[in-house]
Design a protein around this motif. Structure first.
Motif, PDB file in Angstrom:
ATOM      1  N   PHE A  16       0.625  -1.180   0.041  1.00 19.27           N
ATOM      2  CA  PHE A  16       0.242   0.082   0.014  1.00 19.27           C
ATOM      3  C   PHE A  16       0.790   1.294   0.083  1.00 19.27           C
ATOM      4  O   PHE A  16       0.534   2.210  -0.566  1.00 19.27           O
ATOM      5  CB  PHE A  16      -0.947  -0.022   1.223  1.00 19.27           C
ATOM      6  N   ARG A  17       1.984   1.390   0.833  1.00 19.53           N
ATOM      7  CA  ARG A  17       2.749   2.350   0.847  1.00 19.53           C
ATOM      8  C   ARG A  17       3.356   2.829  -0.576  1.00 19.53           C
ATOM      9  O   ARG A  17       3.607   3.953  -1.123  1.00 19.53           O
ATOM     10  CB  ARG A  17       3.908   2.208   1.812  1.00 19.53           C
ATOM     11  N   HIS A  18       3.915   1.475  -1.291  1.00 23.36           N
ATOM     12  CA  HIS A  18       4.386   1.825  -2.435  1.00 23.36           C
ATOM     13  C   HIS A  18       3.304   2.400  -3.641  1.00 23.36           C
ATOM     14  O   HIS A  18       3.388   3.072  -4.243  1.00 23.36           O
ATOM     15  CB  HIS A  18       5.044   0.468  -2.772  1.00 23.36           C
ATOM     16  N   ALA A  19       2.241   1.809  -3.341  1.00 27.08           N
ATOM     17  CA  ALA A  19       0.789   2.228  -4.281  1.00 27.08           C
ATOM     18  C   ALA A  19       0.768   3.564  -4.123  1.00 27.08           C
ATOM     19  O   ALA A  19       0.087   4.476  -5.060  1.00 27.08           O
ATOM     20  CB  ALA A  19      -0.173   1.172  -3.948  1.00 27.08           C
ATOM     21  N   ALA A  20       0.909   4.095  -2.779  1.00 27.65           N
ATOM     22  CA  ALA A  20       0.741   5.540  -2.517  1.00 27.65           C
ATOM     23  C   ALA A  20       1.620   6.205  -2.893  1.00 27.65           C
ATOM     24  O   ALA A  20       1.562   7.732  -2.824  1.00 27.65           O
ATOM     25  CB  ALA A  20       0.278   5.652  -0.885  1.00 27.65           C
ATOM     26  N   GLY A  21       2.942   5.821  -3.497  1.00 30.18           N
ATOM     27  CA  GLY A  21       3.760   6.743  -3.659  1.00 30.18           C
ATOM     28  C   GLY A  21       4.809   7.062  -2.648  1.00 30.18           C
ATOM     29  O   GLY A  21       5.679   7.854  -2.738  1.00 30.18           O
ATOM     30  N   ILE A  22       4.736   6.114  -1.677  1.00 34.42           N
ATOM     31  CA  ILE A  22       5.606   6.469  -0.448  1.00 34.42           C
ATOM     32  C   ILE A  22       7.205   5.566  -0.438  1.00 34.42           C
ATOM     33  O   ILE A  22       6.805   4.150  -0.848  1.00 34.42           O
ATOM     34  CB  ILE A  22       5.062   6.232   0.912  1.00 34.42           C
ATOM     35  N   THR A  23       7.954   5.895  -0.607  1.00 34.51           N
ATOM     36  CA  THR A  23       9.297   5.199  -0.513  1.00 34.51           C
ATOM     37  C   THR A  23       9.900   4.936   0.704  1.00 34.51           C
ATOM     38  O   THR A  23       9.820   5.734   1.672  1.00 34.51           O
ATOM     39  CB  THR A  23      10.353   6.202  -1.378  1.00 34.51           C
ATOM     40  N   CYS A  24       9.920   3.519   1.015  1.00 41.72           N
ATOM     41  CA  CYS A  24       9.959   3.118   2.195  1.00 41.72           C
ATOM     42  C   CYS A  24      11.424   2.372   2.473  1.00 41.72           C
ATOM     43  O   CYS A  24      11.595   1.899   3.291  1.00 41.72           O
ATOM     44  CB  CYS A  24       9.217   2.354   2.878  1.00 41.72           C
ATOM     45  N   HIS A  25      12.022   2.199   1.349  1.00 42.44           N
ATOM     46  CA  HIS A  25      13.554   1.626   1.307  1.00 42.44           C
ATOM     47  C   HIS A  25      14.386   1.818   0.000  1.00 42.44           C
ATOM     48  O   HIS A  25      13.789   2.403  -0.881  1.00 42.44           O
ATOM     49  CB  HIS A  25      13.443  -0.196   1.520  1.00 42.44           C
TER      50      HIS A  25
END
Length: 62
Positions: free
Chosen positions: A53-62
């Protein structure tokens, strides 16, 4: 209704007129709860779905 002349300032003014303090507080509480879940839930299956979900929302987490 959105128009070509909408500005951020105009939208903020409109929100101040239309939203009650209760609605603003509920919106902030929802955002905080979702943020907590996205950051701290580590159950592997749930963590993977939140990660996607974070990636789909455009949030880079790593």
């Amino acid at each position: 209704m959105a128009t070509a002349n909408d500005t951020v300032h105009g939208r903020i003014e409109q929100a101040q007129v239309e939203l009650s303090p209760t609605k603003v507080a509920l919106g902030l509480a929802l955002a905080a709860a979702l943020g907590f879940a996205l950051l701290f839930v580590q159950e592997p299956m749930l963590h993977d779905s939140m990660h996607n979900f974070r990636h789909a929302a455009g949030i880079t987490c790593h």
